[in-house]
Design a protein around this motif. Structure first.
Motif, PDB file in Angstrom:
ATOM      1  N   SER A 169      -6.351   9.943   3.468  1.00  0.00           N
ATOM      2  CA  SER A 169      -6.067  10.036   4.895  1.00  0.00           C
ATOM      3  C   SER A 169      -5.128  11.208   5.140  1.00  0.00           C
ATOM      4  N   GLY A 190      -4.424   7.561   0.380  1.00  0.00           N
ATOM      5  CA  GLY A 190      -4.930   6.648   1.392  1.00  0.00           C
ATOM      6  C   GLY A 190      -3.985   5.471   1.430  1.00  0.00           C
ATOM      7  N   HIS A 222      -4.754  10.205  -5.050  1.00  0.00           N
ATOM      8  CA  HIS A 222      -6.179  10.237  -5.370  1.00  0.00           C
ATOM      9  C   HIS A 222      -6.546  11.508  -6.137  1.00  0.00           C
ATOM     10  N   TRP A 262      -4.593   2.703  -0.157  1.00  0.00           N
ATOM     11  CA  TRP A 262      -4.666   2.101  -1.481  1.00  0.00           C
ATOM     12  C   TRP A 262      -5.094   3.132  -2.511  1.00  0.00           C
ATOM     13  N   ASN A 274      -7.844   3.177  -4.275  1.00  0.00           N
ATOM     14  CA  ASN A 274      -9.278   3.427  -4.373  1.00  0.00           C
ATOM     15  C   ASN A 274      -9.984   3.609  -3.037  1.00  0.00           C
ATOM     16  N   ASP A 275      -9.250   3.881  -1.973  1.00  0.00           N
ATOM     17  CA  ASP A 275      -9.893   4.118  -0.686  1.00  0.00           C
ATOM     18  C   ASP A 275      -9.960   5.623  -0.422  1.00  0.00           C
ATOM     19  N   CYS A 315       0.835  -1.188   0.000  1.00  0.00           N
ATOM     20  CA  CYS A 315       0.000   0.000   0.000  1.00  0.00           C
ATOM     21  C   CYS A 315       0.879   1.250   0.000  1.00  0.00           C
TER      22      CYS A 315
END
Length: 169
Positions: free
Chosen positions: A107, A99, A93, A101, A103-104, A46
């Motif tokens: 953060s 994040g 993203h 990954w 597609n999450d 990740c």
């Protein structure tokens, strides 16, 4: 010459089942070389795992001749960093954050970790895409200016402040 090294063990430690070893190496580089070779060359994971492999390669390159790393490792550091940069770029993203990954949800903490690592890579002389840095900073600014920003953990907010300080004006 009479020098002593004292340490404490937890009271529940069974001395009969405990063993310790002390390793002495001529430099920090000699101690970390085997771990660095593994970390730098491991291609999966990740954002956080990628960053945790990418950053030691950057720091090793930044240490330069001071580190006295084996030639077979230093020859590949730039390739390891390039692969890490590509992966981190791919994991950014649409909102500019990171994040765990691709597609999450983004953060604050992971975004701060990645952003500080990218800034350290830039400081070490690697070319980091400016738009990636700008989007990362913009994500943190936008997120921390939201009305619910007080709900973020204090360590994540502190890390974001550190990332802002590294990014400069």
């Amino acid at each position: 010459s009479g020098d002593r090294w004292a340490f404490s063990l937890p009271p529940t430690t069974d001395p009969g089942q405990t063993r310790g070893q002390l390793y002495l190496t001529p430099s920090l580089a000699a101690a970390v070389t085997p771990a660095l070779a593994y970390l730098a060359g491991y291609p999966y994971g990740c954002s956080e795992q990628t960053m945790s492999r990418f950053l030691p390669s950057v720091l090793a390159r930044q240490a330069g001749n001071f580190a006295q790393l084996p030639e077979e490792l230093t020859q590949n550091l730039d390739d390891f960093v390039a692969a890490g940069l590509k992966r981190l770029y791919d994991f950014q993203h649409d909102d500019g954050g990171w994040g765990f990954w691709q597609n999450d949800a983004s953060s604050v903490y992971i975004s701060s970790y990645v952003l500080t690592g990218l800034l350290q890579a830039q400081e070490a002389g690697y070319r980091v895409r400016p738009e990636v840095l700008e989007r990362g900073v913009a994500y943190l600014l936008k997120t921390l200016n939201r009305p619910d920003a007080h709900t973020y953990a204090a360590d994540a907010v502190a890390y974001a402040a550190y990332a802002f300080a590294l990014a400069g004006p």
